[in-house]
Every structure is written in C-alpha cells, then in structure tokens.
Write an enzyme that holds these catalytic residues in place. Structure first.
Site, short mmCIF file in Angstrom:
data_model
loop_
_atom_site.label_atom_id
_atom_site.label_comp_id
_atom_site.label_asym_id
_atom_site.label_seq_id
_atom_site.Cartn_x
_atom_site.Cartn_y
_atom_site.Cartn_z
N ASP A 1 -5.87 -9.70 9.70
CA ASP A 1 -5.98 -11.05 9.12
C ASP A 1 -4.61 -11.58 8.66
O ASP A 1 -4.54 -12.60 7.97
CB ASP A 1 -6.99 -11.07 7.96
CG ASP A 1 -6.57 -10.18 6.79
OD1 ASP A 1 -5.46 -9.62 6.83
OD2 ASP A 1 -7.37 -10.04 5.83
N ASP B 1 0.13 0.43 -1.40
CA ASP B 1 -1.24 0.18 -1.84
C ASP B 1 -2.09 1.45 -1.81
O ASP B 1 -1.68 2.48 -1.25
CB ASP B 1 -1.89 -0.92 -0.99
CG ASP B 1 -1.61 -0.75 0.51
OD1 ASP B 1 -1.23 0.36 0.93
OD2 ASP B 1 -1.79 -1.72 1.25
N HIS C 1 -2.45 -9.91 6.71
CA HIS C 1 -2.01 -9.46 5.39
C HIS C 1 -0.85 -8.48 5.46
O HIS C 1 -0.66 -7.78 6.46
CB HIS C 1 -3.17 -8.88 4.58
CG HIS C 1 -3.71 -7.56 5.05
ND1 HIS C 1 -5.06 -7.29 5.09
CD2 HIS C 1 -3.10 -6.44 5.49
CE1 HIS C 1 -5.23 -6.05 5.53
NE2 HIS C 1 -4.07 -5.52 5.78
N GLU D 1 -4.57 -10.14 0.70
CA GLU D 1 -5.51 -10.82 1.58
C GLU D 1 -5.30 -12.34 1.57
O GLU D 1 -4.57 -12.85 0.70
CB GLU D 1 -6.94 -10.47 1.13
CG GLU D 1 -7.27 -8.99 1.27
CD GLU D 1 -7.40 -8.52 2.73
OE1 GLU D 1 -6.68 -9.01 3.61
OE2 GLU D 1 -8.24 -7.63 2.97
#
Ligand code: GLP
Length: 263
Positions: free
Chosen positions: A136, A67, A138, A143
């Site tokens: 979270d 990413d 991910h 997400e």
C-alpha cells in the site's frame, strides 16, 4: 532521489549491500536503521558474505529496527526481532548491547515509543536508514494517512498489510492488528536513506512513490522531501517507471557530475 535499476533480485541485493558496506567502512560507528520483510533478506545475506570474506566490521555500529508487531514477544517466531537475529545479527560481529528493536510485548507502548526516540537521539541520530516498501506504499508501518511529522508510536495496520503479512501466520486471525513503528518524521531525520524493492507486485507502488505526487495516502512519497535518498530496484519493480532511460543515464554517468561542477 537517485534511482538505480538492476537486472534482478540478486543484483539488487549486491548493490544495496555494497552501499551499506561502504558507509560502514567510512564510519565504523555508523548508526543503521534496519528493515524487515522478504526484500532485504538478500541484502543481509550479502552483508554477511562481505563480513565473512572481507572482514567487514560491525563491532562498533548501532542499529535501530523500524517496527515490530504489538503483542509478539521478542522470541516469537513471527516477531521482527526473531527475523533480525535469524537473518542478520547472529551471523555478524555486532555488539548486541547496541541493537535496538521495538519491544512488541511492552506494557506501555507510548512510554516505550518515547524511550525509543530518545535512544536514537542519544547515539546522534540514524546515519543510514534501510527501507522496503509495503504493497500500500507504506514505509515501516506508516499506513495510508500517517502524518509526515509522525514519530515512533502504535499504528493500526491497514487491511492490505494484514493480508500481505498473513503469509507468515497460520491463519488471518493470528496476524497482529497493530504495530509499534518509527514515524515518517523519525525516518526523514536519517542522514541518508536507502530503499530497496523487487518484483512485479511492487511496480505500481514504486512508480507512484518516485514519480507521483507527494501524499500521505502513499507514505513512501514523503521520501521526495529528503535530500539523500537512493532507491535500488530490480527490473520488475522498475517496470512501470516512465523515466528509466534518464535514471540509467545518470547512474552510468555519475562521474561527469564531478567534472561539471565548477565550470
Ligand atoms: C512490512 C514491513 C515493512 C516492509 C514491508 C514490505 O509491512 N513493516 O518495513 O517494507 O513489509 O515487505 P516485503 O519486503 O516482504 O515485501
């Protein structure tokens, strides 16, 4: 899923680097999927050491990063491209023509994402994908709510991710709101996956992704659908797992699997 619990960050880094080095020794033109963040820094350091001390050869490998922040130029100090050069590429003998990192400042992220997927296909797919895990849950920047079929695309970052990543920027306002990220579908096509995690702050999310139900709300749980995942943890990140005794037994008795086959 194979769960390997190690005593600390240093051992987590050594163990994961050994796994990667062995794969490179087995296949000299290995296609590596690479991750950024604090977690893999020690793993990259260990790989650099193996390269320098044992001559581990990166000259034929290709790499694809997971990413990149939208809007950041490749040489921006906070870009993942910069991170990779600084922590890894400049220390090894990788051929930069075979290095791929999503381009954050592209004018056409959609077209770029299609092109990125095509490059992965062109080299025959990713052999070993390295992953960290976000607070979270991910993987890459997929997400909560990301489709398990998703491909490389632009994703809006979740509030917790923006807060977590603000430590690298001088103000919250500077943290990018979007990223180009491989999708869950892209990641699941890698032949092998290695996820690493350390520290108490990852303990809850590690327990959820290994022992909890599969849900797009914690995208790392998608890894439960993959046939070859190794997870290397330090003691702190493993502290909320409930079946550690079993994982440790398997880790220490793997040789028996071979003996029991065919009985
Ligand atoms: C970012 C990256 C992820 C990484 C995560 C965890 O969100 N996109 O690939 O796994 O951070 O980072 P850290 O290792 O710093 O905890």
């Amino acid at each position: 899923m194979e769960i390997i619990v190690t005593p600390n960050y240093e051992e987590m880094s050594k163990t994961s680097a050994k796994i990667i080095a062995n794969e490179i020794r087995r296949k000299h033109d290995l296609v590596l999927g690479l991750a950024t963040g604090d977690t893999p820094v020690g793993t990259y350091e260990e790989l650099v050491k193996i390269h320098k001390e044992e001559g581990l050869d990166f000259s034929k490998i290709s790499s694809f990063n997971l990413d990149e922040y939208v809007g950041l130029a490749p040489l921006h100090k906070n870009s993942y491209n910069y991170f990779m050069h600084d922590n890894f590429f400049k220390h090894i003998n990788i051929n930069m023509a075979n290095v791929y990192v999503p381009q954050g400042n592209t004018n056409d992220p959609e077209e770029f994402s299609r092109w990125y997927e095509l490059q992965i296909k062109r080299v025959g797919g990713i052999d070993l994908q390295i992953l960290g895990i976000g607070g979270d849950g991910h993987i890459a920047f997929n997400e909560p709510g990301s489709s398990f079929a998703s491909r490389t695309r632009v994703k809006a970052l979740y509030k917790q991710t923006i807060e977590d990543n603000s430590r690298f920027f001088s103000s919250m306002e500077e943290v990018p709101r979007f990223a180009i990220t491989m999708g869950i579908g892209t990641i699941l096509e890698a032949r092998k996956i290695l996820l690493i995690a350390n520290g108490k702050k990852k303990a809850d999310v590690v327990a959820s992704f290994i022992e909890g139900p599969v849900t797009s709300q914690i995208t790392a749980t998608a890894l439960q659908l993959h046939t070859h995942v190794t997870v290397v943890l330090d003691q702190d990140a493993a502290s909320k797992l409930t079946r550690t005794e079993y994982y440790n037994w398997v880790r220490d008795n793997k040789h028996m699997v071979h003996k029991s086959v065919g009985r």
